[in-house]
Design an enzyme around this catalytic site. Sequence first.
Site, PDB file in Angstrom:
ATOM      1  N   ASP A  61       0.850  -1.408  -0.026  1.00  0.00           N
ATOM      2  CA  ASP A  61      -0.103  -0.085   0.141  1.00  0.00           C
ATOM      3  C   ASP A  61       0.904   1.305   0.242  1.00  0.00           C
ATOM      4  O   ASP A  61       0.357   2.450  -0.125  1.00  0.00           O
ATOM      5  CB  ASP A  61      -1.033  -0.026   1.275  1.00  0.00           C
ATOM      6  N   GLY A  87      -2.582  -0.907  -8.640  1.00  0.00           N
ATOM      7  CA  GLY A  87      -1.611   0.038  -8.670  1.00  0.00           C
ATOM      8  C   GLY A  87      -0.380  -0.116  -7.670  1.00  0.00           C
ATOM      9  O   GLY A  87       0.464   0.723  -7.432  1.00  0.00           O
ATOM     10  N   LYS A  88      -0.244  -1.454  -7.161  1.00  0.00           N
ATOM     11  CA  LYS A  88       0.846  -1.713  -6.119  1.00  0.00           C
ATOM     12  C   LYS A  88       2.089  -2.483  -6.710  1.00  0.00           C
ATOM     13  O   LYS A  88       3.223  -2.095  -6.209  1.00  0.00           O
ATOM     14  CB  LYS A  88       0.312  -2.517  -4.954  1.00  0.00           C
ATOM     15  N   VAL A  89       1.838  -3.491  -7.591  1.00  0.00           N
ATOM     16  CA  VAL A  89       3.122  -4.397  -8.209  1.00  0.00           C
ATOM     17  C   VAL A  89       2.922  -4.184  -9.416  1.00  0.00           C
ATOM     18  O   VAL A  89       1.820  -4.611 -10.187  1.00  0.00           O
ATOM     19  CB  VAL A  89       2.802  -5.736  -7.384  1.00  0.00           C
ATOM     20  N   HIS A  93       6.104  -1.422  -7.001  1.00  0.00           N
ATOM     21  CA  HIS A  93       6.996  -2.474  -6.809  1.00  0.00           C
ATOM     22  C   HIS A  93       7.421  -3.145  -7.848  1.00  0.00           C
ATOM     23  O   HIS A  93       6.618  -3.825  -8.605  1.00  0.00           O
ATOM     24  CB  HIS A  93       6.660  -3.542  -5.563  1.00  0.00           C
TER      25      HIS A  93
END
Length: 349
Positions: free
Chosen positions: A260, A304-306, A276
Amino acid sequence: MSAPSNRKAELLSHAVEHIDIAAFDGRTIIDAWEKMSFTSRDAARAARILQAAVEDPDCAVILTLAGSTSAGGCMHVWRDMVRNNMVDAIVATGASIVDMDFFEALGFKHYQAREIPDDRELRDLYIDRIYDTYIDEDELQACDRTIGEIANALPAKPISSRAFIKAMGKWLAEGGAKKDGSLIQECYEHGVPIFVPAFSDCSAGFGLVKHQVDRMKAGEAYLSIDSVADFRELTDIKIKAGTTGLFMVGGGVPKNFAQDTVVCAEILGHEDVEMHRYAVQITVADVRDGACSSSTLKEACSWGKVDVALEQMVYAEATTVAPVIVSDVFHRGAWKTRPRRRFADMFED
């Protein structure tokens, strides 16, 4: 508190021994697994992704820990990742850091449950059970009391779990440790911050509750743990780091908390923040219940994190594959030329 018992001593007679990633060469196994199928090939690709993250001079690596791998024999795997500069920040459950690592730093041990009697007998003997592993409850309560003593010595104000764990590391380094080389002490000495977003959900919670109740009875101010500060500080690390990789053991709060930070950075106005870039998760959780522990890394991309280019899910019990993956990366030696980032030095406590 339990009474002395020969039966208790009998059950707590086989200490868990922690695996040493330097004592065997994981490269041989990973190279073989890469030519196989199913989980073997997934684990080999996970090793290649972790290797790429460690090799990337611009990449900061975040380790997340959930579950009981430290009690089960992987405690030195995580410590050696820090010692050998393969990890720049850690997000974990309280059990991993307090009930397991700090607990053993106090000189206590975890034990193999080679015999599992009725759990009511274990309760009468003050033996706690994690599947086939035992913990002496009397010793665990000594750990709780030590946490309370550390809290009593700190300023009475809200602080992040990172700041409290740093104080634990300082306490160990200044003579409190009965066992050298704990994860907490290694992180303290190498400037690697540890975040435990649900810090009270472990032995630390008992010690901190007692600290607060005693202070309240005395009409005095008390210390508290600010989980929002944890989120803010880890997001600050993500913003400073730029490129990041995740090596995630289990799931739960540590996994989601680390992921997050990308979204949080965007909300704070850093619209150029990078997802990431590298990500590995080792889990046995099923994806079908929609839970955080089992959500795939591809799913995390939709949030939209990894990024999905270099990600790998490994569906395996972590004590079986994680030591091999980490040993592989250790023996390839890219960590020897990585800069120490010392993200803990960003914060004034």
